[in-house]
Design an enzyme around this catalytic site. Sequence first.
Site, PDB file in Angstrom:
ATOM      1  CE  LYS A  89      -3.761  -1.897   2.875  1.00 30.42           C
ATOM      2  NZ  LYS A  89      -4.891  -1.727   1.947  1.00 30.42           N
TER       3      LYS A  89
ATOM      4  NE  ARG B 124     -10.875  -9.604  -2.173  1.00 30.76           N
ATOM      5  CZ  ARG B 124     -11.179  -8.649  -3.052  1.00 30.76           C
ATOM      6  NH1 ARG B 124     -11.448  -8.978  -4.302  1.00 30.76           N
ATOM      7  NH2 ARG B 124     -11.212  -7.375  -2.685  1.00 30.76           N
TER       8      ARG B 124
END
Length: 499
Positions: free
Chosen positions: A276, A350
């Site tokens: 990130k 996920r």
Amino acid sequence: MSTSLSVNTESPSSLDADAVVVGYHSGGDAPEPASGAHDVDTAFSGGLAQTLSLLGASGTPEEVHTLASLGAVKAPVVVAVGLGPAPAEGPVDSDILSRAAGAALRSLASRPEGAGRVVLALPADTAAEAGAVALGAQLGLYGFDRYRTGDREKAPATLVVASSAADAGDAVERAAVLAEAVTLTRDLVNTAPADLVPEDLASAAQEIAQQAGLRIEVLDERALSEGGYGGLTGVGQGSANPPRLVRLAHTHPEATKTVAFVGKGITFDSGGLSLKPAGSMDWMKSDMAGAASVLAAMRAIATLGLKVNAVGYLAVAENMPSGTAQRPSDVLTIYGGRTVEVLNTDAEGRLVMADALVRAQEDAPDLVVDIATLTGAQLVALGTRVFAVMSNDDEVRGEIVSAAGEAGEASWPMPLPEELRAGLDSSVADIANVAGERWGGMLSAGVFLKEFIEDGVKWAHLDIAGPSFNQGGPHGYTPKGGTGAGTRTLVRIAEEYAR
């Protein structure tokens, strides 16, 4: 801050307290006293409303004005808080009441001496209103001082809800349990990631399970590897702090329904090798908010003794870049045997959720609800105060949105478009963890999770990425930092299934 809570039927103006809180509606040339405020209002010469009008008060929601009582009432301080327009009929909206109480108590809690003893003379003509006032006041008192130095200890707060409603005491007691649950979620989210690695979160769950009488099972990295939990082991392999899967269970002898809650618990998300940018990383300690809300909700469910069987799963890992981290194009085998090609290691939530969702269905629940800070796309779609609800069943989706509304939390129903599934096709595995195009990222993440739900299993997905962590200023009963979003909704769902 420790808090005691009680209900009193006496006149608010006659009660000994450090402050009394009253509500005002907007409208007309001056703010109008709300139910519960008239006794205090008339104690002032000319009426408190006239004084508030001179101070520029309008009665808009969460507007707070503090003034000295000068002996008009026993409490030396009166806090007037706006409630917006008076309803044409029926009671004041519960969430408006809660947020008004929270704003007032935030103001009082900021004083050097703390809030002290506070009489809440807000509308509380019904048990539901009394509970809403009590909940908002307790949430407004919240503060996180773990890392602050010096003597910052404040005296315990004492809250007195002025109400003569039948069952007000029961409603206030329930509010106390909910406030404790939200506080737990906030505390966990606000904890520095170095102090809450996966093992720490699992240990906190063990302590809470023992206190609340919950059964608990914790799978460590060896058990996860041997059990085939490829999502958790894949995400966690880049960190020196190995992953955990925590299972909590509440059972009741009269229960006829079972609900399963699954929470994402990424204790820190660097993005892995798909790193990130710095500006998107400094609040990633909050990426375990889903797991925190499940843990807190399970404690509340047990404390309330709900007649429902509830299981909670915390899928816990730390997503870090290192020589052992998973790589883009690696293929993982999820618990149950499905394979996933990892195209972006920053879509890690996920992966751990897929493991836990498959495991949760082995409990044969009547409903599975997962809650996760899953996508940045949720903020783009719905902002920072509204979480998304997706489901494989339209009726269930509506029930969850309704439960959130009853709990005082803002949510919005979102679809799971079938055409987005094609974007998750992989040339080497059963499915890819991200789509080839950026559009509809929140929805495609939901579509990915749906792939791990068996036919006939009712399931809902809550994406709380924005609402879970307030990066702006405090408002209502919401502090800066961890908010506890979703916790009350999970409890409300359990209450509905307990019926």
